[in-house]
Structure formats: C-alpha cells, structure tokens
Design a protein around this motif. Structure first.
Motif, short mmCIF file in Angstrom:
data_model
loop_
_atom_site.label_atom_id
_atom_site.label_comp_id
_atom_site.label_asym_id
_atom_site.label_seq_id
_atom_site.Cartn_x
_atom_site.Cartn_y
_atom_site.Cartn_z
N ALA A 87 -106.31 -1.53 9.01
CA ALA A 87 -105.42 -0.44 9.55
C ALA A 87 -106.13 0.87 9.28
CB ALA A 87 -103.99 -0.42 8.41
N LEU A 88 -106.63 1.08 8.41
CA LEU A 88 -107.21 2.30 8.05
C LEU A 88 -108.61 2.74 9.08
CD1 LEU A 88 -107.91 2.36 4.08
CD2 LEU A 88 -105.99 3.66 5.46
N GLU A 89 -109.07 1.72 9.53
CA GLU A 89 -110.18 1.93 10.68
C GLU A 89 -109.44 2.40 11.94
OE1 GLU A 89 -112.50 -1.57 11.07
OE2 GLU A 89 -113.51 -1.35 9.20
N GLU A 90 -108.31 1.64 12.12
CA GLU A 90 -107.68 2.10 13.38
C GLU A 90 -106.86 3.42 13.50
OE1 GLU A 90 -104.27 -0.17 16.24
OE2 GLU A 90 -104.10 -0.51 14.28
N PRO A 134 -109.40 7.28 6.06
CA PRO A 134 -108.21 7.86 5.09
C PRO A 134 -108.36 7.12 3.76
CG PRO A 134 -107.45 6.99 6.88
CD PRO A 134 -109.00 6.54 7.00
N LEU A 135 -109.05 6.91 3.04
CA LEU A 135 -108.93 6.24 1.74
C LEU A 135 -107.79 6.57 0.70
CD1 LEU A 135 -112.69 5.47 0.95
CD2 LEU A 135 -111.24 4.14 2.34
N ARG A 136 -107.71 8.02 0.79
CA ARG A 136 -106.56 8.59 0.34
C ARG A 136 -105.62 9.38 1.18
NH1 ARG A 136 -105.07 10.61 -5.22
NH2 ARG A 136 -103.53 12.16 -5.06
N PHE A 166 -101.35 6.85 -1.10
CA PHE A 166 -101.68 5.59 -0.81
C PHE A 166 -103.25 5.53 -0.77
CE2 PHE A 166 -97.49 4.46 0.13
CZ PHE A 166 -97.65 3.23 0.77
N GLU A 167 -103.86 4.80 -1.65
CA GLU A 167 -105.23 4.69 -1.92
C GLU A 167 -105.78 3.25 -1.60
OE1 GLU A 167 -106.84 6.16 -5.73
OE2 GLU A 167 -106.37 8.13 -4.93
N ASP A 168 -106.76 3.38 -0.60
CA ASP A 168 -107.25 2.11 0.03
C ASP A 168 -106.10 1.16 0.74
OD1 ASP A 168 -109.75 2.76 -0.77
OD2 ASP A 168 -109.21 1.89 -2.92
N GLY A 169 -105.16 1.82 1.35
CA GLY A 169 -103.88 1.47 1.66
C GLY A 169 -103.07 0.60 0.93
N GLN A 170 -103.02 1.08 -0.19
CA GLN A 170 -101.82 0.62 -1.37
C GLN A 170 -101.34 1.73 -2.12
OE1 GLN A 170 -101.69 -2.95 -1.57
NE2 GLN A 170 -103.25 -2.89 0.09
N ILE A 171 -100.10 1.38 -2.29
CA ILE A 171 -99.42 2.40 -3.22
C ILE A 171 -100.00 2.77 -4.54
CG2 ILE A 171 -97.20 2.60 -4.59
CD1 ILE A 171 -95.63 1.16 -2.32
N GLN A 182 -107.98 12.76 2.39
CA GLN A 182 -108.60 12.56 3.51
C GLN A 182 -107.58 12.67 4.71
OE1 GLN A 182 -109.71 9.71 1.37
NE2 GLN A 182 -111.11 11.06 0.76
N LEU A 183 -106.27 12.59 4.54
CA LEU A 183 -105.19 12.52 5.51
C LEU A 183 -103.96 13.04 4.89
CD1 LEU A 183 -104.33 12.33 8.66
CD2 LEU A 183 -104.05 9.82 7.98
N ILE A 184 -103.43 13.91 5.31
CA ILE A 184 -102.03 14.38 4.97
C ILE A 184 -101.12 14.11 6.32
CG2 ILE A 184 -100.45 16.36 4.52
CD1 ILE A 184 -102.50 17.73 3.26
N VAL A 185 -100.08 13.23 5.70
CA VAL A 185 -99.23 12.82 6.71
C VAL A 185 -97.85 13.51 6.41
CG1 VAL A 185 -97.80 10.76 7.81
CG2 VAL A 185 -100.09 10.60 6.94
#
Length: 397
Positions: free
Chosen positions: A141-144, A155-157, A178-183, A242-245
């Motif tokens: 998911a993070l790669e996509e 975007p690990l964080r 979310f870090e590494d795709g986890q809460i 790395q990413l703000i949503v």
C-alpha cells in the motif's frame, strides 16, 4: 455467526446470500434454511481485483458457490444481479429443477436476509482487521501511494489532519499518525481552536498545520539522548512525516501547502482525500489523482482519514459537553470562577456531574454541603426543562 430469531414457516426452504464490500475485498455469507430452520452458514472473502469488470460480486459468488454445491429451488439475495435470468437458467440446467433468484423486499424473509448481511459485514471486518496488521500488505500500500503521488520516498510516517465543528462552533482538530502502515496512537494529538478566531474549515486547517509544524521546527534539533539522560520525555513533535494527509479537496490542500511554504518546509509531501468521490488531490493540481479501482493504497488512505475523523469527533463531543457544563454552572448562584473551575476539572461534563451525589460534590475544595445541595437542586430542575436534550452530545432526542 449471528442467526435470525425470526419465525419461518416449516414449508420454507431456501439459500439466502448477502454481501458486504469495501474497496479491496468483499465478504459473502450464505445461510441454508431447510423447513424453516437455519441448518448451515458459511462465509467467503473475495478479492475484488479478481471480479471481472462489469460483473457484480453477487453474480461472481453465485457461480462459485453452486459450482460446488447443489442449488435449492429458491435463492434469496440482498441485491438482484443484472444477469439474473442467465444465472437462473444456468442454475436450473445444473440442478435439474427450476431455480429462482429473488430479492425479498418485506416481511420475515427480508429480516433474515438483513441478518445474513450483518454476518457478511462482521466477516469482512474480522478479515480486514487481521489483514491490516500484515506488514507485506502495508508495504504494498505504501509503495502504491509513493508511486501514484510521485513521492521521493516511502511515506513510512503519515500524519492526517481533520477539522470538526458544528456551524463554525466548538471547532477542534485531530492529528493521527500511521507508521509503516500501522496506527501509532501514542503520537495522536488534538488541537483546540478558539471560536473567537472565526475560522472556516480551510483557515482552521492552515492554522493547525502551522502550529504542528512550528513545533517540529522548534524540536527537531533537540538531542534526544541528552533529554533522556536528564530524565525528560522526548519531544512530541520532533519527527516529521513523509506525507501529510488532510481531510478535504483542493481548498484544504492549498491551505496546508501554504502553511508549509510560509515556514520554509519543502521536504514534506501533502495530499488531500475528498469524501464525496474519494478523490486524492495534490497541491497546485487541477485534476485529482485517480487510484486503481480496488487499490490497497487508497484503502490505507481511507483508513487514515476515517481514523482522523473518528478522533476529531470524539474530541469535539467532549469539548461541546464541557461548554454545556460551563454554561450550566454559570446559571448557579454562589459559584465563583474558582468553584466553577474546580467542578469542571473534577467532572468535565453535565452527564458526569448529574451522576454525582451532593456528598460527592461537597468534597471538592471550596464547595461544602450547602452549595453542593444548591447545585444538585439546580441540576434537577434544569433536567426537567431540558429532558429532551442529550446533554452528552447536545443533540435533540
């Protein structure tokens, strides 16, 4: 599995099939009813990427189920597939007897099909909950996300921000991580916003991002090992995402981008997720980014956005409840500012203070038994006039 308590005629025999779908997967649940009794149930999880373009989930699963099982004369579904007649003909030919596919619209059969649908919902929740902890799935998911948003790194964080208010009042904001795709709940933050500032959602987003990122700039060069040696806690905002949503479309994204630009920050990426069509927006982009139909990346962004919304709503309700308590205490005679502050710190909401006895309230420094009785009497009379208002949320019931 939840079974239906609905009484069905002993003459009723059928299979009941219902689905529940999210972006990436669907759950399909089957109840087999024979002579009015549920004699079996089973659920399947279907990867929606495996469903042919234009084919419904229910049609795909009917084909799968009855290639393995014998079809009864009646199959009830929660939605009729477009090619129902073709499916009925195939089932009839395979079973050697007439098979009908129908959707119940009322009565006992509708109640049972709704029970089947709830079971499908629970099956999907359980599956996705386990799957969300799968590091391989999170990694994909993070790669996509990184590829589709053209990010310089994974975007690990990810930090997501949401604004909550009612007609511009009691405005609050949430930040979830979310870090590494986890809460990572330990890094969640809440921001109270002064109503006197008169912010709309867009200006509030700019304001909150500015506050969060100013803290990052102030704390990023702090020596954590030195802080630890001195027995202090690590700074709360020292780590950049790395990413703000942001929850919203182009206007909210523009406000967030402006906050970063004004602070001279250029190494944090931004996107917005708009609810209406689940569109992903980038700064200065005239068109949204379109993720694939059943994208793992989009599903992760939705999870993050929905978690930020949930966290903001929870804070918003608690703030409204406190405001209502402040208003109620203002009407009680002999309560000065110090006593009101003590009551607010102890109880925090109208619901909590109404549950307290006069003796409990009297134990608060500066209150005493006489004023405690006065408070209880006032709350009781107020409850009679406000009996149809939910004092926890402020909603009319």
């Amino acid at each position: 599995a939840e079974t239906s308590g609905t009484f069905l005629s002993e003459n009723f025999s059928a299979d009941l099939i219902a689905t529940h779908s999210e972006i990436t997967h669907s759950a399909v649940t089957l109840f087999s009813v024979r002579h009015g009794r549920v004699v079996g149930s089973r659920s399947w999880i279907l990867d929606r990427a495996d469903v042919l373009e234009g084919e419904s989930v229910i049609a795909a699963m009917i084909s799968k189920i009855y290639s393995e099982l014998d079809a009864p004369s009646e199959i009830l579904v929660d939605e009729i597939p477009e090619d129902a007649e073709v499916i009925e003909n195939w089932l009839t030919e395979k079973a050697g007897h007439r098979v009908s596919v129908a959707q119940p619209l009322r009565g006992d059969k509708l109640e049972v099909i709704n029970t089947v649908k709830r079971n499908a919902n629970q099956a999907l929740i359980q599956y996705l909950s386990k799957r969300s902890n799968d590091s391989a799935v999170s990694g994909r998911a993070l790669e996509e996300i990184a590829n589709l948003l053209d990010l310089p790194e994974l975007p690990l964080r990810i930090e997501c921000f949401d604004i909550s208010n009612i007609q511009g009042k009691h405005m609050v904001a949430s930040m979830v991580v979310f870090e590494d795709g986890q809460i990572k709940k330990s890094d969640y933050r809440r921001f109270a916003i002064d109503d006197e500032a008169g912010f709309d959602d867009t200006r509030a987003m700019h304001h909150v991002l500015t506050r969060r990122l100013k803290r990052y700039l102030a704390e990023r060069n702090v020596d954590n090992s030195e802080v630890s040696d001195l027995g202090g806690a690590r700074p709360k905002f020292a780590y950049p995402p790395q990413l703000i949503v942001v929850d919203g479309g182009a206007p909210q994204v523009a406000a967030a981008a402006r906050a970063l630009a004004e602070l001279g920050i250029s190494d944090i990426s931004i996107c917005g997720l708009a609810k209406r069509l689940e569109e992903v927006w980038l700064p200065e982009s005239k068109e949204p980014i379109i993720f694939p139909r059943h994208s793992e990346g989009l599903y992760l962004l939705q999870r993050i956005r929905d978690e930020a919304h949930r966290f903001a709503i929870t804070f918003h309700r608690s703030k409204r409840s406190k405001v209502m308590l402040e208003s109620l205490l203002d009407d009680i005679p002999k309560l000065g500012e110090s006593r009101r502050t003590a009551l607010l710190e102890k109880y925090g909401s109208v619901t909590a203070i109404r549950k307290a006895s006069a003796s409990d309230i009297a134990m608060i420094p500066g209150i005493g038994s006489n004023i405690a009785e006065l408070i209880v009497t006032h709350l009781q009379s107020e409850a009679q006039t406000q009996g149809h208002i939910n004092m926890e949320t402020g909603e009319i019931t």
